[in-house]
Write a protein that holds these residues in place. Structure first.
Motif, PDB file in Angstrom:
ATOM      1  N   SER A   1      -7.032  -7.018  -9.530  1.00  0.00           N
ATOM      2  CA  SER A   1      -5.649  -6.594  -9.313  1.00  0.00           C
ATOM      3  C   SER A   1      -5.553  -5.181  -8.742  1.00  0.00           C
ATOM      4  CB  SER A   1      -4.887  -6.642 -10.639  1.00  0.00           C
ATOM      5  OG  SER A   1      -5.376  -5.643 -11.526  1.00  0.00           O
ATOM      6  N   VAL A   2      -4.414  -4.905  -8.140  1.00  0.00           N
ATOM      7  CA  VAL A   2      -4.127  -3.549  -7.672  1.00  0.00           C
ATOM      8  C   VAL A   2      -4.140  -2.581  -8.855  1.00  0.00           C
ATOM      9  CG1 VAL A   2      -2.377  -2.051  -6.623  1.00  0.00           C
ATOM     10  CG2 VAL A   2      -2.799  -4.314  -5.675  1.00  0.00           C
ATOM     11  N   GLY A   3      -3.612  -3.025  -9.993  1.00  0.00           N
ATOM     12  CA  GLY A   3      -3.591  -2.163 -11.170  1.00  0.00           C
ATOM     13  C   GLY A   3      -4.985  -1.752 -11.603  1.00  0.00           C
ATOM     14  N   MET A   4      -5.919  -2.683 -11.602  1.00  0.00           N
ATOM     15  CA  MET A   4      -7.298  -2.342 -11.955  1.00  0.00           C
ATOM     16  C   MET A   4      -7.879  -1.379 -10.940  1.00  0.00           C
ATOM     17  SD  MET A   4     -10.635  -4.803 -12.325  1.00  0.00           S
ATOM     18  CE  MET A   4     -12.171  -4.174 -13.015  1.00  0.00           C
ATOM     19  N   ALA A   5      -7.609  -1.626  -9.662  1.00  0.00           N
ATOM     20  CA  ALA A   5      -8.125  -0.738  -8.624  1.00  0.00           C
ATOM     21  C   ALA A   5      -7.650   0.689  -8.843  1.00  0.00           C
ATOM     22  CB  ALA A   5      -7.684  -1.241  -7.243  1.00  0.00           C
ATOM     23  N   MET A   6      -6.370   0.868  -9.096  1.00  0.00           N
ATOM     24  CA  MET A   6      -5.825   2.205  -9.259  1.00  0.00           C
ATOM     25  C   MET A   6      -6.372   2.882 -10.517  1.00  0.00           C
ATOM     26  SD  MET A   6      -4.003   2.679  -6.584  1.00  0.00           S
ATOM     27  CE  MET A   6      -5.230   1.665  -5.762  1.00  0.00           C
ATOM     28  N   GLU A   7      -6.536   2.108 -11.593  1.00  0.00           N
ATOM     29  CA  GLU A   7      -7.063   2.687 -12.835  1.00  0.00           C
ATOM     30  C   GLU A   7      -8.494   3.175 -12.626  1.00  0.00           C
ATOM     31  OE1 GLU A   7      -7.391   1.670 -17.617  1.00  0.00           O
ATOM     32  OE2 GLU A   7      -6.707   0.128 -16.216  1.00  0.00           O
ATOM     33  N   LEU A   8      -9.312   2.386 -11.932  1.00  0.00           N
ATOM     34  CA  LEU A   8     -10.691   2.790 -11.689  1.00  0.00           C
ATOM     35  C   LEU A   8     -10.771   4.000 -10.756  1.00  0.00           C
ATOM     36  CD1 LEU A   8     -12.418  -0.691 -11.268  1.00  0.00           C
ATOM     37  CD2 LEU A   8     -12.730   0.924 -13.149  1.00  0.00           C
ATOM     38  N   LEU A   9      -9.949   4.005  -9.720  1.00  0.00           N
ATOM     39  CA  LEU A   9      -9.980   5.132  -8.779  1.00  0.00           C
ATOM     40  C   LEU A   9      -9.570   6.434  -9.459  1.00  0.00           C
ATOM     41  CD1 LEU A   9      -8.478   3.435  -5.598  1.00  0.00           C
ATOM     42  CD2 LEU A   9     -10.873   3.989  -6.019  1.00  0.00           C
ATOM     43  N   ARG A  10      -8.628   6.348 -10.395  1.00  0.00           N
ATOM     44  CA  ARG A  10      -8.221   7.549 -11.130  1.00  0.00           C
ATOM     45  C   ARG A  10      -9.305   7.994 -12.105  1.00  0.00           C
ATOM     46  NH1 ARG A  10      -3.141   4.771 -11.293  1.00  0.00           N
ATOM     47  NH2 ARG A  10      -3.700   3.921 -13.345  1.00  0.00           N
ATOM     48  N   ALA A  11      -9.940   7.052 -12.765  1.00  0.00           N
ATOM     49  CA  ALA A  11     -10.899   7.392 -13.821  1.00  0.00           C
ATOM     50  C   ALA A  11     -12.216   7.916 -13.268  1.00  0.00           C
ATOM     51  CB  ALA A  11     -11.155   6.170 -14.694  1.00  0.00           C
ATOM     52  N   PHE A  12     -12.605   7.452 -12.077  1.00  0.00           N
ATOM     53  CA  PHE A  12     -13.919   7.785 -11.517  1.00  0.00           C
ATOM     54  C   PHE A  12     -13.763   8.263 -10.070  1.00  0.00           C
ATOM     55  CE2 PHE A  12     -14.613   4.435 -14.698  1.00  0.00           C
ATOM     56  CZ  PHE A  12     -15.547   5.059 -15.523  1.00  0.00           C
ATOM     57  N   PRO A  13     -13.683   9.575  -9.865  1.00  0.00           N
ATOM     58  CA  PRO A  13     -13.420  10.094  -8.518  1.00  0.00           C
ATOM     59  C   PRO A  13     -14.522   9.795  -7.503  1.00  0.00           C
ATOM     60  CG  PRO A  13     -13.895  11.873 -10.068  1.00  0.00           C
ATOM     61  CD  PRO A  13     -13.720  10.642 -10.883  1.00  0.00           C
ATOM     62  N   ASN A  14     -15.725   9.423  -7.971  1.00  0.00           N
ATOM     63  CA  ASN A  14     -16.809   9.080  -7.056  1.00  0.00           C
ATOM     64  C   ASN A  14     -17.019   7.569  -6.950  1.00  0.00           C
ATOM     65  OD1 ASN A  14     -17.488  11.783  -6.428  1.00  0.00           O
ATOM     66  ND2 ASN A  14     -18.594  11.951  -8.358  1.00  0.00           N
ATOM     67  N   LEU A  15     -16.016   6.807  -7.326  1.00  0.00           N
ATOM     68  CA  LEU A  15     -16.060   5.356  -7.261  1.00  0.00           C
ATOM     69  C   LEU A  15     -15.418   4.873  -5.968  1.00  0.00           C
ATOM     70  CD1 LEU A  15     -15.236   2.821 -10.063  1.00  0.00           C
ATOM     71  CD2 LEU A  15     -13.915   2.710  -7.940  1.00  0.00           C
ATOM     72  N   CYS A  16     -16.046   3.871  -5.356  1.00  0.00           N
ATOM     73  CA  CYS A  16     -15.470   3.202  -4.186  1.00  0.00           C
ATOM     74  C   CYS A  16     -15.378   1.712  -4.445  1.00  0.00           C
ATOM     75  CB  CYS A  16     -16.323   3.443  -2.941  1.00  0.00           C
ATOM     76  SG  CYS A  16     -16.175   5.105  -2.242  1.00  0.00           S
ATOM     77  N   LEU A  17     -14.441   1.078  -3.769  1.00  0.00           N
ATOM     78  CA  LEU A  17     -14.267  -0.364  -3.855  1.00  0.00           C
ATOM     79  C   LEU A  17     -14.802  -1.003  -2.579  1.00  0.00           C
ATOM     80  CD1 LEU A  17     -10.624  -0.513  -5.256  1.00  0.00           C
ATOM     81  CD2 LEU A  17     -12.767  -0.494  -6.534  1.00  0.00           C
ATOM     82  N   GLY A  18     -15.580  -2.070  -2.745  1.00  0.00           N
ATOM     83  CA  GLY A  18     -16.128  -2.782  -1.600  1.00  0.00           C
ATOM     84  C   GLY A  18     -15.290  -4.004  -1.286  1.00  0.00           C
ATOM     85  N   PHE A  19     -15.054  -4.224   0.003  1.00  0.00           N
ATOM     86  CA  PHE A  19     -14.282  -5.380   0.451  1.00  0.00           C
ATOM     87  C   PHE A  19     -15.116  -6.196   1.424  1.00  0.00           C
ATOM     88  CE2 PHE A  19     -11.150  -2.267  -0.907  1.00  0.00           C
ATOM     89  CZ  PHE A  19     -10.379  -3.034  -1.772  1.00  0.00           C
ATOM     90  N   THR A  20     -14.902  -7.517   1.374  1.00  0.00           N
ATOM     91  CA  THR A  20     -15.727  -8.474   2.103  1.00  0.00           C
ATOM     92  C   THR A  20     -14.883  -9.282   3.075  1.00  0.00           C
ATOM     93  OG1 THR A  20     -15.354 -10.247   0.506  1.00  0.00           O
ATOM     94  CG2 THR A  20     -17.164  -8.714   0.030  1.00  0.00           C
ATOM     95  N   GLY A  21     -15.482 -10.374   3.554  1.00  0.00           N
ATOM     96  CA  GLY A  21     -14.767 -11.270   4.457  1.00  0.00           C
ATOM     97  C   GLY A  21     -13.528 -11.892   3.862  1.00  0.00           C
ATOM     98  N   VAL A  22     -13.378 -11.860   2.527  1.00  0.00           N
ATOM     99  CA  VAL A  22     -12.149 -12.369   1.910  1.00  0.00           C
ATOM    100  C   VAL A  22     -10.932 -11.661   2.484  1.00  0.00           C
ATOM    101  CG1 VAL A  22     -10.904 -12.631  -0.278  1.00  0.00           C
ATOM    102  CG2 VAL A  22     -13.372 -13.010  -0.196  1.00  0.00           C
ATOM    103  N   SER A  23     -11.107 -10.423   2.912  1.00  0.00           N
ATOM    104  CA  SER A  23      -9.995  -9.650   3.490  1.00  0.00           C
ATOM    105  C   SER A  23      -9.454 -10.274   4.772  1.00  0.00           C
ATOM    106  CB  SER A  23     -10.438  -8.213   3.771  1.00  0.00           C
ATOM    107  OG  SER A  23     -11.489  -8.198   4.728  1.00  0.00           O
ATOM    108  N   THR A  24     -10.202 -11.181   5.375  1.00  0.00           N
ATOM    109  CA  THR A  24      -9.768 -11.828   6.623  1.00  0.00           C
ATOM    110  C   THR A  24      -9.216 -13.226   6.387  1.00  0.00           C
ATOM    111  OG1 THR A  24     -11.879 -12.946   7.142  1.00  0.00           O
ATOM    112  CG2 THR A  24     -11.668 -10.630   7.788  1.00  0.00           C
ATOM    113  N   PHE A  25      -9.318 -13.748   5.176  1.00  0.00           N
ATOM    114  CA  PHE A  25      -8.926 -15.136   4.920  1.00  0.00           C
ATOM    115  C   PHE A  25      -7.410 -15.298   4.960  1.00  0.00           C
ATOM    116  CE2 PHE A  25     -12.788 -16.206   1.973  1.00  0.00           C
ATOM    117  CZ  PHE A  25     -13.659 -15.910   3.007  1.00  0.00           C
ATOM    118  N   LYS A  26      -6.987 -16.487   5.328  1.00  0.00           N
ATOM    119  CA  LYS A  26      -5.553 -16.794   5.302  1.00  0.00           C
ATOM    120  C   LYS A  26      -4.987 -16.619   3.911  1.00  0.00           C
ATOM    121  CE  LYS A  26      -2.250 -20.433   6.550  1.00  0.00           C
ATOM    122  NZ  LYS A  26      -2.096 -21.806   7.116  1.00  0.00           N
TER     123      LYS A  26
END
Length: 283
Positions: free
Chosen positions: A185-210
């Protein structure tokens, strides 16, 4: 003077499986294949390197062989949550590989996967006991990454609450973390980004799916300096290659999806994600 052509690193791939599926004999043979693929499809950036993952008892040796086969391959070793029962057998070997292997860049992938927790439980095994096995292996690998000063690669699926709680408990705030193939979820993404400033999220081919609009909605909320490009090859080939064996050169298509969501030139995505890779992995 003309600018150098963009490059990207596939920050998460199972290259040993890719070689098998494509019938290629070596990492160098794949890289030649990738260069030809890029030319054929008019890619906007060249594949510079890959992080290949060994995260099961079976894949540790084959992943290490890929790394040994090319200087453009980097290794990460650990225990996937769906292989967590193996951890007591593989923990010593994983530690040795992390401390003595060539071009080691991370611990993992590890994490929690509750997607089919009852189906994946072995005969007579309580689902909660299986969750505990996953959590124990995850906690140990977080401590190992901290001890060795290495980044951590996290897999999470339908386990948001436990994943976030365990990361906050077992990782220092300045830990370098790649939460890979992010579809939560977006909520999980935002919580992790706030908690860990050196954390990145990886995105895959799912980003292109219908049916990948939820992932694109998340990408829109994530700053470009917190995104990593990955394929998770050989799975989830991006559009227009659906149905084919996914491989690292296809990661270029993920950058286009990110650029479209953020309404920026794809060259900016390649540049920002390349810098993010340096910051997280040192490559």
């Amino acid at each position: 003077m003309s600018r150098a052509s963009p490059t990207f690193v596939d920050t998460h791939a199972h290259v040993d499986v890719v070689l098998d599926k494509l019938g290629l004999p070596s990492a160098d043979a794949y890289l030649e294949y990738a260069d030809a693929f890029a030319r054929e499809h008019g890619a906007a950036a060249a594949l510079e390197a890959c992080v290949t993952i060994g995260c099961s008892e079976k894949s540790l040796a084959s992943a290490a062989a890929v790394v040994d086969g090319s200087e453009r391959m980097f290794g990460a070793y650990g225990c996937h949550p769906l292989s967590a029962r193996e951890w007591t057998r593989t923990r010593t070997r994983v530690r040795e590989m992390l401390t003595t292997g060539a071009r080691v860049v991370a611990v993992g992938e590890t994490g929690l996967d509750y997607h089919r927790i009852r189906d994946d439980a072995e005969d007579g095994e309580d689902a909660e006991a299986y969750k505990t096995t996953q959590r124990d292996a995850f906690a140990e690998q977080m401590r190992l990454a901290t001890e060795l000063g290495l980044p951590l690669i996290v897999h999470t699926r339908e386990a948001e609450t436990d994943t976030v709680a365990m990361m906050k408990e077992h990782l220092p705030a300045d830990a370098r973390v790649h939460v890979h193939c992010f579809t939560s979820s977006v909520g999980m993404a935002m919580e992790l980004l706030r908690a860990f400033p050196n954390l990145c999220l990886g995105f895959t081919g799912v980003s292109t799916f219908k049916n990948g609009q939820d992932v694109r909605d998340t990408i829109k909320e994530v700053p470009l300096d917190r995104i990593l490009l990955e394929t998770d090859s050989p799975y989830m080939a991006p559009v227009p290659f659906r149905g084919q064996t996914c491989h690292p050169a296809m990661g270029e298509r993920v950058a286009h999806a990110v650029a479209a969501v953020h309404e920026v030139d794809v060259e900016e995505v390649f540049a920002r994600c390349r810098e993010n890779t340096r910051r997280v992995y040192g490559i």
